[in-house]
Design an enzyme around this catalytic site. Structure first.
Site, short mmCIF file in Angstrom:
data_model
loop_
_atom_site.label_atom_id
_atom_site.label_comp_id
_atom_site.label_asym_id
_atom_site.label_seq_id
_atom_site.Cartn_x
_atom_site.Cartn_y
_atom_site.Cartn_z
N VAL A 99 -26.33 -18.64 -28.67
CA VAL A 99 -25.43 -19.12 -29.72
C VAL A 99 -26.10 -18.81 -31.05
CG1 VAL A 99 -24.18 -21.08 -30.69
CG2 VAL A 99 -24.68 -21.01 -28.22
N CYS A 100 -25.31 -18.27 -31.99
CA CYS A 100 -25.81 -18.05 -33.34
C CYS A 100 -27.03 -17.13 -33.33
CB CYS A 100 -26.08 -19.42 -33.97
SG CYS A 100 -26.35 -19.45 -35.75
N THR A 101 -28.07 -17.49 -34.06
CA THR A 101 -29.26 -16.64 -34.14
C THR A 101 -30.14 -16.72 -32.89
OG1 THR A 101 -30.31 -18.39 -35.45
CG2 THR A 101 -29.40 -16.52 -36.65
N THR A 119 -23.71 -12.60 -33.36
CA THR A 119 -24.61 -13.65 -33.83
C THR A 119 -24.00 -14.21 -35.11
OG1 THR A 119 -26.92 -14.14 -34.41
CG2 THR A 119 -26.03 -12.06 -35.22
N ALA A 149 -21.08 -16.03 -31.64
CA ALA A 149 -21.32 -15.96 -33.08
C ALA A 149 -21.87 -17.31 -33.59
CB ALA A 149 -20.05 -15.56 -33.80
#
Length: 209
Positions: A99-101, A119, A149
């Site tokens: 998830v995300c970074t 990301t 993302a």
């Protein structure tokens, strides 16, 4: 069904807690948090502290690995022991996700080379340094590897995982139970719809995703 979410200092809270809320309802699933060292882990925003009893090296295999992001994800990129563990655990999983970074960690582990991935939009250039091609999709799946993302997109990813780990009926039931039917008051949730002023303000409100 063993679902493991590593937490580290300065993790993004919704990255981990959003998917945890959904995946914990999958029949037969056990969701557990692990950390670099047993003890209390503080989130990126500072007010949430999670007591984690298990060191990540105690885990030798799992069905799902879900790596959250946040400032802490970037700090973990230089932790070779952790990156080696991610790479080793990936060999045992049904699904390795981020998830995300958190995608940067998968990238550092060499899991995204030659693939499209997603990301947080603030980290798109960093993602591509690992041999991946950034795409603005909310969720990207390549067989066992799933990236999502920024922050809230982890909920979409987790809902899809519910279906993969169980079935669509169960996923739809989890969606209903959590009343996940987003109706945001503003249409500024992506770079495609946000104005330049909103983008500039977002940069001032965050340390980088």
């Amino acid at each position: 069904m063993d679902i493991v979410i590593p937490l580290f200092r300065f993790f993004e809270p919704l990255d981990a807690i959003g998917p945890y809320e959904l995946l914990a309802h999958v029949p037969g699933a056990q969701v557990r948090f692990v950390a670099p060292e047993p003890g209390r882990i503080a989130d990126k925003l500072g007010a949430m502290q999670v007591d984690v009893p298990t060191r990540y090296t105690e885990v030798e295999s799992c069905d799902v690995l879900l790596v959250p992001g946040g400032l802490g994800a970037r700090l973990m990129l230089d932790n070779t022991e952790f990156i080696d563990w991610v790479r080793r655990i990936h060999e045992t999983t049904r699904f390795t996700t981020s998830v995300c970074t958190g995608a940067l960690i998968l990238g550092e582990a060499g899991l995204l080379k030659g693939q499209t991935a997603t990301t947080h939009w603030m980290a798109m250039d960093e993602l591509e340094t690992f041999g991946a091609t950034y795409t603005a999709e909310r969720v990207v799946r390549h067989d066992r590897i799933i990236t999502s993302a920024g922050i809230s997109a982890g909920i979409d990813m987790a809902l899809g995982l519910c279906a993969l780990l169980s079935d669509e009926l169960t996923a739809r039931a989890v969606q209903l139970f959590t009343e996940y039917a987003p109706q945001p008051p503003y249409d500024s949730g992506s770079l495609a719809t946000a104005t330049p002023e909103v983008v500039a303000r977002a940069w001032t409100l965050t340390s980088g995703g």
